[in-house]
Write a protein that holds these residues in place. Structure first.
Motif, PDB file in Angstrom:
ATOM      1  N   ARG C  90       0.812  -1.218   0.000  1.00  0.00           N
ATOM      2  CA  ARG C  90       0.000   0.000   0.000  1.00  0.00           C
ATOM      3  C   ARG C  90       0.845   1.267   0.000  1.00  0.00           C
ATOM      4  O   ARG C  90       0.630   2.188   0.790  1.00  0.00           O
ATOM      5  N   LEU C  91       1.787   1.324  -0.925  1.00  0.00           N
ATOM      6  CA  LEU C  91       2.520   2.576  -1.134  1.00  0.00           C
ATOM      7  C   LEU C  91       1.589   3.580  -1.793  1.00  0.00           C
ATOM      8  O   LEU C  91       0.593   3.213  -2.406  1.00  0.00           O
ATOM      9  N   PHE C  92       1.923   4.848  -1.683  1.00  0.00           N
ATOM     10  CA  PHE C  92       1.109   5.884  -2.324  1.00  0.00           C
ATOM     11  C   PHE C  92       1.582   6.064  -3.766  1.00  0.00           C
ATOM     12  O   PHE C  92       2.697   6.539  -3.995  1.00  0.00           O
ATOM     13  N   PRO C  93       0.745   5.699  -4.734  1.00  0.00           N
ATOM     14  CA  PRO C  93       1.214   5.698  -6.130  1.00  0.00           C
ATOM     15  C   PRO C  93       1.582   7.095  -6.638  1.00  0.00           C
ATOM     16  O   PRO C  93       2.470   7.209  -7.483  1.00  0.00           O
ATOM     17  N   SER C  94       0.916   8.133  -6.157  1.00  0.00           N
ATOM     18  CA  SER C  94       1.236   9.442  -6.710  1.00  0.00           C
ATOM     19  C   SER C  94       2.364  10.140  -5.944  1.00  0.00           C
ATOM     20  O   SER C  94       2.671  11.298  -6.196  1.00  0.00           O
ATOM     21  N   LEU C  95       2.976   9.408  -5.015  1.00  0.00           N
ATOM     22  CA  LEU C  95       4.129   9.963  -4.294  1.00  0.00           C
ATOM     23  C   LEU C  95       5.412   9.265  -4.746  1.00  0.00           C
ATOM     24  O   LEU C  95       5.398   8.068  -5.031  1.00  0.00           O
ATOM     25  N   SER C  96       6.468  10.014  -4.770  1.00  0.00           N
ATOM     26  CA  SER C  96       7.755   9.424  -5.119  1.00  0.00           C
ATOM     27  C   SER C  96       8.252   8.557  -3.958  1.00  0.00           C
ATOM     28  O   SER C  96       7.658   8.553  -2.878  1.00  0.00           O
ATOM     29  N   VAL C  97       9.334   7.842  -4.209  1.00  0.00           N
ATOM     30  CA  VAL C  97       9.920   7.000  -3.172  1.00  0.00           C
ATOM     31  C   VAL C  97      10.212   7.828  -1.919  1.00  0.00           C
ATOM     32  O   VAL C  97       9.811   7.487  -0.809  1.00  0.00           O
ATOM     33  N   GLU C  98      10.870   8.953  -2.129  1.00  0.00           N
ATOM     34  CA  GLU C  98      11.249   9.783  -0.973  1.00  0.00           C
ATOM     35  C   GLU C  98      10.021  10.335  -0.260  1.00  0.00           C
ATOM     36  O   GLU C  98       9.971  10.388   0.970  1.00  0.00           O
TER      37      GLU C  98
END
Lengths: 352, 286, 234
Positions: C90-98
């Protein structure tokens, strides 16, 4: 363990019986009632049919349209054109107008279905506005200022009013039957499965897109019928009256009061709306503000509406559209309408 | 033709301001605010009412109004709209639709049905020469610049600040964002508060440039919506360009027949929907 | 044994209309690594969701440092030092890795973990810090998910099926990194379907079956038969 599928209950049979008796009684109104009562009935019938279609769309199909007035107005204008230009009897033109509205829903859906959720709502509104502005540019039907239904001239006022009343009664019965039978059909069950869980329904082989189209077309048919009926009674049509968003506003109000996603909701809501209209419509803007606030309050605090409240209190569903699986080992319990887990267990597997 | 296009672009600037709030609220919480247009009208009337109290100048009216709009937006989201959010769009649609009806009738009761406008002073008559015989009004140009600034500001806010990061995170996955310690109810409320500032600004400019009347709201909502969809829901710049396209379309339609402006805009919107359902600037991955 | 950092006492939870947990007694101490195993639907994920506040439970059934914490909002749980690496990342797709990692630090708990330290541990993330998190490979995404949870400087890290859908070599890499992560006395709960992995990396394990604890004890103290009995109930 053996099981039987129950499609009707004693309560639903009673409801249908009482309803039929009411209809027969209502049919005699022209012989003893006043003509203002008939006019009032015809008007509320149009609101009711329109609201039932909105309930079908939003309450069962998950499509919160704010643009059903497109089909309402189209039905009105088709009826008028068939009568005025092609010599059709306007009463007989009503089902034809409904049919044309249903056909028009096919291409319209191609556009509207490209939008989801709330943007679908406003998209349908834009489409209705395109209908309104386009018709306003057609001079044959009087452009922006509208025109009159001339095809009924030469018929005595009493005959016209009585016939309109009976036709309206027939339309209401037809609309209720249409929604009821649609919801009880295989498609209707699939629809309720979609409402409860789109993913689960899809995995059971229910074509969600096709179902939504079916609902949209049926709703357009009903709205077209309501529009044709309204302007047969009203005798005068204009783009603003035919394609006004207030039709949807009142439909939303009626459905939210009566209870969304239940077949008897719009019936109850329409009665309440009729009564409120009768007593408070003189208050104009304050009355309208009250309706808006009431719709907000119902949505926030009383989502089940009066219909749901009555069902809970009385403990039965007036017109169940579900099939109840009765296991012989234990007594069948009536299924509350808003148990999310229930339908998948209670419904026979749907294949389309 | 150049004249028509320039007028269209200037009109588009106003439409951009109409649509940014809608785009913001939908983007952060999938909330479609049907009362968007009516709230813009409220902004216009509020500016008209406030201006005489603060010396008559519209800038002062704006200074008073925008913070109030922020507070109203925050409170409305916190107390009412947050209750309507969820997988089902129906509650938020019915509530904002109901709000729209309440607003229209309340305005009718307070201000009557007559259109009113806000005095723009010397701005109303000023114009700039763009070379040759092409002149543009100072006020429409100011509005376009304001729209440009608001778009750039929002885009910057979203892509570089921690608030923008929070907006995008709750939009992507509310539950996961809450796991990080975010209070989504608060984040949503800030988003609506910002949207209301933009709405108030749009209302102020609408009152300055033309008129406002209680029944105008729905049409303004449709313009805002069309701008968002034409541009594509991916970015605020998309909305900006969508608004310009809509403005030009309406001006071109108007040129053919004064009754065709709005209609032509609708048709262009439907054409875009048919040909490019994700808008001219769809959200790109990456 | 020292007092447990986190403890559940007769934890019951409902998921939708169905009851998913029927009285779970669980504890984990400072610096411990505990595995939770069980078949699909045994209630492992619901357990983690109950502990982190995503599923509402009675206050006194979840104790953090002895304080009733059941039913708190997820934000309060993370501020008390319990961080979850959710199932499916559940990473945030519209956010970069950092940006994803920075979101993890939203709770602003003080501690050793920072962007620099994470980048030192996973250099590939530094290299890819500007790209959208969901464009990474599965293993790299899992690193982001773990890193995001670490950014809150938790005292207890809950890992929900972090090996799911990853290649065996990647799984090994991730689990090999765990001891270093936990070196400063952080406790770790590993929810796993792979029993071998779970036994290898943990000191104690719990096996769930249909919402109940069916086996509990030192990870290396069970025979294969005991575990399969507890796992499948046969």
């Amino acid at each position: 363990m053996s099981a039987t599928v129950i499609r009707s209950t004693r309560a639903s049979q009673a409801t249908i019986g009482i309803g039929a008796a009411l209809c027969v009684a209502a049919a005699t109104l022209p012989f003893w009632g006043e003509s203002s009562w008939m006019r009032e009935f015809v008007e509320i019938a149009c609101y009711l049919i329109f609201a039932m279609m909105w309930n079908l769309l939003a309450g069962y199909g998950g499509m919160v349209s704010v643009g059903q007035q497109a089909f309402f107005g189209l039905g009105g204008y088709v009826m008028l054109s068939l009568g005025n230009f092609l010599g059709f009897n306007p009463f007989l033109a009503i089902p034809l107008a409904a049919l044309v509205s249903a056909l028009a829903a096919l291409p319209v859906s191609r556009l509207a279905f490209r939008l989801q959720g709330g943007y679908f709502s406003i998209g349908t509104w834009v489409i209705a506005e395109v209908f309104r502005l386009s018709i306003a540019n057609v001079s044959a039907v009087g452009g922006g200022s509208g025109t009159s239904l001339t095809a009924l001239r030469g018929i005595s006022r009493a005959t016209r009013e009585h016939t309109t009343y009976w036709v309206a009664l027939g339309c209401v019965v037809a609309a209720i039957a249409l929604v009821y039978l649609f919801l009880r059909s295989k498609q209707g069950l699939a629809l309720q499965a979609i409402r409860d869980s789109e993913v689960a329904a899809e995995s059971q082989g229910v074509g969600v897109a096709r179902m939504k189209l079916a609902v949209y077309v049926v709703a357009a048919f009903g709205c077209g019928m309501a529009g044709a009926l309204y302007f047969v009674s009203n005798l005068r049509i204009s783009p603003d009256a035919a394609f006004g968003v207030n039709w949807t506003a009142f439909a939303i109000f009626i459905v939210m009061i009566g209870g969304i996603g239940r077949i008897e909701g719009p019936l109850i809501g329409a009665v309440v709306f009729w009564a409120l209209n009768k007593f408070f419509s003189d208050y104009g803007t304050w009355y309208q503000m009250g309706l808006g606030l009431l719709a907000i309050a119902m949505t926030l605090f009383f989502r089940e509406g009066l219909g749901g409240f009555l069902q809970r209190r009385l403990g039965f569903e007036m017109l169940p559209t579900r099939r109840i699986l009765k296991l012989d080992a234990q007594p069948a319990t009536p299924v509350p309408a808003h148990t999310p887990a229930a339908p998948s267990q209670l419904m026979p597997k749907v294949s389309l | 033709m150049t004249e028509t296009i320039i007028q269209g672009l200037l009109l588009g600037g106003l439409y951009c301001l109409f649509s940014l709030g809608l785009s913001l609220m939908f983007g952060v919480m999938r909330l479609t605010n049907i009362a968007q247009g009516d709230l813009i009208v409220v902004g216009g009337f509020a500016a008209i009412s406030v201006a005489p109290l603060v010396g008559g100048h519209f800038v002062m009216a704006g200074v008073v109004l925008l913070p109030v709009a922020f507070a109203v937006g925050y409170a409305l989201q916190r107390t009412v709209l947050n209750r309507t959010l969820g997988k089902d769009p129906l509650p938020s649609l019915v509530v904002t639709f109901g709000l729209s009806i309440v607003i229209q009738n309340a305005l009718l009761e307070i201000y009557s049905a007559d259109p009113r406008s806000l005095d723009a002073g010397e701005l109303a008559t000023g114009s700039l020469n763009l070379g040759g015989d092409i002149y543009v009004g100072t006020l429409p140009l100011l509005i376009l610049v304001a729209a440009l600034a608001c778009t750039a500001g929002l885009q910057l806010l979203f892509s570089t600040t921690s608030l923008g990061r929070a907006f995008r995170a709750v939009s992507d996955d509310r539950e996961a964002a809450e796991l990080m310690g975010l209070n989504s109810a608060k984040v949503y409320s800030v988003a609506t508060a910002l949207a209301f500032v933009l709405i108030a600004l749009a209302g102020l400019f609408q009152g300055l440039r033309t008129t406002v009347s209680p029944a105008d709201g729905p049409l303004l909502l449709l313009f805002a919506f069309e701008s968002v969809i034409i541009g594509g829901m991916g970015s605020f710049w998309g909305t900006f360009v969508g608004a310009l396209v809509l403005g030009v379309s309406q001006q071109v339609g108007f040129k053919f027949d004064p009754g065709w402006g709005v209609w032509f805009g609708h048709l262009v919107f439907l054409a875009v929907l048919l040909v490019r359902p994700n808008g001219l600037f769809p959200k790109t991955k990456g | 044994m020292t007092a447990p950092f986190l403890q559940t006492v007769g934890l019951r939870a409902h998921y939708g209309d169905a009851q998913a947990l029927f009285g779970i007694d669980f504890h984990i101490g400072e610096g411990e690594t505990v595995a939770v195993i069980g078949a699909n639907g045994a209630g492992k994920s619901t357990f983690l969701k109950s502990v982190t506040g995503l599923v509402r439970v009675a206050p006194e059934t979840v104790l953090i440092d002895g304080r009733p914490s059941g039913g708190s909002v997820p934000g309060d749980i993370v501020r008390q030092g319990v961080a979850l690496v959710p199932e499916g990342r559940r990473l945030f797709p519209s956010l970069s890795v950092e940006e994803n990692l920075l979101m993890g630090g939203y709770a602003r708990r003080p501690g050793p973990w920072s962007l620099q330290r994470l980048y030192g541990m996973f250099p590939i993330l530094k290299e890819k810090r500007k790209v959208p998190a969901t464009s990474l490979s599965g293993g790299q995404q899992q690193m982001v998910a773990i890193g995001r949870a670490l950014m809150s400087n938790p005292r207890l890290l809950l890992c929900d099926e972090i090996s799911l859908g990853l290649a065996p070599i990647v799984i090994k890499e991730i689990y090999d990194a765990l001891p270093a992560i936990a070196a400063e006395g952080m406790s770790v709960v590993i929810v796993e379907q792979d029993v071998m992995v779970a036994q290898r990396v943990s000191q104690r394990l719990y096996c769930f079956q249909e919402g109940r604890v069916s086996l509990e004890g030192a990870s290396d103290g069970f025979t294969r038969e005991q575990i399969s009995q507890a796992y499948f109930g046969i």
